[in-house]
Design a protein around this motif. Structure first.
Motif, PDB file in Angstrom:
ATOM      1  N   LEU A 186       0.880  -1.125   0.138  1.00 45.67           N
ATOM      2  CA  LEU A 186      -0.131   0.091   0.086  1.00 45.67           C
ATOM      3  C   LEU A 186       0.961   1.157   0.013  1.00 45.67           C
ATOM      4  N   ASP A 190      -2.533   6.086  -1.405  1.00 44.70           N
ATOM      5  CA  ASP A 190      -3.523   5.403  -1.600  1.00 44.70           C
ATOM      6  C   ASP A 190      -4.838   5.975  -0.895  1.00 44.70           C
ATOM      7  N   GLU A 191      -6.131   5.622  -1.624  1.00 38.93           N
ATOM      8  CA  GLU A 191      -7.255   6.215  -1.130  1.00 38.93           C
ATOM      9  C   GLU A 191      -7.491   5.590   0.414  1.00 38.93           C
ATOM     10  N   ARG A 192      -7.188   4.433   0.624  1.00 41.79           N
ATOM     11  CA  ARG A 192      -7.527   3.793   1.956  1.00 41.79           C
ATOM     12  C   ARG A 192      -6.861   4.434   3.150  1.00 41.79           C
TER      13      ARG A 192
END
Length: 384
Positions: A186, A190-192
Motif C-alpha cells: 500500500l 492510497d485512497e484507503r
C-alpha cells in the motif's frame, strides 16, 4: 561507554584527526542562548519484541530483511554495529551523555523503524502501538527538558491508525507519529489511507516519514546498497506518491517531515517538474513537485555543508531542521560543524537550522528549555 563519535571518519581514525577536533571545537563554541533540537532520533522498546517473539510473520520479515541486506552487512551489523547501538537505543542516561557531547539539548524521539511491524493483525497491532507509545511518553515525562516524542500507529489498519493518532496526540501529549514509506504493498497516497491524512491535518500532528527497508529487493543486497541507495530511494518514492496522488492537494496543511533530506527528490525534482508539464499521466496534481517541497520539512542528514546548502536553496531555509539518525552508524553527529560550514548563512539562519525551525514545527517554547542551558555539561567547572 564511549560517547558518540562527532565526526564522519571510521573506527580507525587517528586521535589527532582534524575533522574530529573541528567537530569538538564547534560544539565548545556553540551559542547557549537557545536550545538545539535534533528531530531524527530513535528509541527501541524491548517489550514490543516480547509481543512479537516467535510469530511466523516476524520470522518471515526478519528472513526477508536479512536476505535483502546481504551476508557482509548482516555480519557487520551483528558483530559491531548493533552492540554499539543497542545500549544507546535503550538507556536514556547514555543517550543524554551523547546529546551533551553533540551539543544537542532536545531530541525528538521516534520509534525504531524495525518495530513498525505492519504485518500484525489488528489485535496484536493495537498492543504493539500501545506499548511503544506509552514507553516514549514515559521517557518524555521523565526528562521533560530533554525529550519530546512521536508515536507509532498501525497504518495497515487505517481506522485503528486514526484512533491511535488521536490517542497519541490528544491524550499522551506526543507531537505526532512516525510512519514508513509504504505499508506492505500500500502506497502512502492510497485512497484507503486518506482518513489518516485528514485527521493528521486536523490535529496539526507532525508525520515523520522514515523508511525501513526497500522494495527494490536483492539488487541492493551488495555493498550495503539496501541502506545507501534503498533508504533515500524509498523516501523519494513516498513523497512522489503523496504529490501525484493528490494527497497534498486535499490536505495542504499537513505537517510532514521527511527523513534523510527527503531522499533524492529535493536534489533532482527538476525532472519531476518537467514530467508534470509534458506527461499527461502525472498532470493531476495542482502544483509542480518543487512547489510542494516548500510546504514540507526535511532533516539535515545529507552529510555535507554543500548538500545542506542545496537543500535549503530548493525547499527554503524555514523547511530544514537538524537530524542525526541517532544512534545508528549511518547517522551524522557533527551538527555544529555542519551548520557553521554551510555556505552563505548568517547568524540568524544558523539559529533557524539549529533551533528555531524545529521549535516552531513542534510547537515548543524555547524559554521552557533555557534554564537547562545555563551551564555547559561538558565543562562544569565553568559554572558560577
Amino acid at each position: 561507554m564511549d560517547k558518540v563519535r562527532l565526526h564522519l571518519c571510521g573506527p580507525g581514525c587517528d586521535s589527532q584527526c582534524d575533522r574530529k577536533q573541528q567537530a569538538a571545537q564547534a560544539v565548545a563554541r556553540r551559542d547557549r542562548s537557545f536550545p538545539v533540537v535534533d528531530t531524527h532520533c530513535h528509541v527501541l522498546v524491548p517489550a514490543v519484541e516480547k509481543l512479537v517473539a516467535g510469530h511466523p510473520l516476524k520470522i518471515a520479515e526478519d528472513q526477508a530483511n536479512l536476505k535483502a541486506s546481504g551476508d557482509a552487512s548482516v555480519q557487520f551489523n551483528r558483530e559491531q554495529m548493533l552492540p554499539a547501538v543497542v545500549p544507546r537505543l535503550l538507556d536514556p542516561e547514555v543517550r543524554i551523555a551523547d546529546m551533551d557531547a553533540m551539543g544537542v539539548d532536545i531530541q525528538l524521539l521516534s520509534p525504531a523503524p524495525s518495530q513498525y511491524y505492519y504485518w500484525a493483525d489488528e489485535d496484536l497491532a493495537a498492543r504493539i502501538v500501545a506499548v511503544q507509545n506509552d514507553a516514549i511518553q514515559q521517557l518524555c515525562l521523565q526528562y521533560p527538558q530533554r525529550f519530546v516524542g512521536l508515536g507509532a500507529i498501525a497504518l495497515q489498519h487505517p481506522q485503528l491508525a486514526v484512533a491511535q493518532l488521536e490517542h497519541a496526540v490528544l491524550e499522551l501529549g506526543l507531537k505526532g507519529v512516525e510512519i514508513s514509506t509504504h505499508v506492505g504493498n500500500l502506497e502512502l497516497g492510497d485512497e484507503r489511507l486518506q482518513p489518516f491524512w485528514a485527521r493528521a491535518e486536523a490535529l496539526g500532528a507532525l508525520v515523520f516519514i522514515h523508511p525501513f527497508g526497500s522494495q527494490v529487493g536483492e539488487r541492493l543486497a551488495s555493498w550495503y546498497l539496501s541502506n545507501l541507495v534503498g533508504q533515500p530511494l524509498e523516501t523519494t518514492l513516498a513523497l512522489s506518491q503523496l504529490m501525484f496522488s493528490g494527497t497534498l492537494d486535499r490536505y495542504p496543511q499537513l505537517r510532514i517531515l521527511a527523513a534523510h533530506g527527503g531522499g533524492y527528490l529535493p536534489f533532482y525534482c527538476g525532472r519531476s517538474d518537467h514530467a508534470a508539464k509534458v506527461r499527461p499521466e502525472v498532470q493531476g496534481a495542482r502544483l509542480l513537485p518543487s512547489q510542494y517541497l516548500r510546504n514540507l520539512w526535511f532533516d539535515s542528514l545529507v552529510f555535507s555543508p554543500q548538500a545542506v546548502r542545496q537543500l535549503i536553496d530548493q525547499v527554503g531555509i524555514g523547511q530544514v531542521v537538524l537530524g542525526t539518525d541517532y544512534p545508528f552508524d549511518m547517522g551524522a553527529y557533527d551538527l555544529h560543524w555542519l551548520v557553521e560550514q554551510v555556505p552563505g548563512l548568517d547568524a540568524s539562519q544558523r539559529q533557524q537550522l539549529l533551533s528555531g525551525n524545529a521549535l516552531q514545527l513542534l510547537g515548543l517554547d524555547a524559554e521552557a528549555f533555557l534554564p537547562a542551558l545555563a551551564a555547559d555539561p561538558l565543562n562544569p567547572q565553568e559554572e558560577s
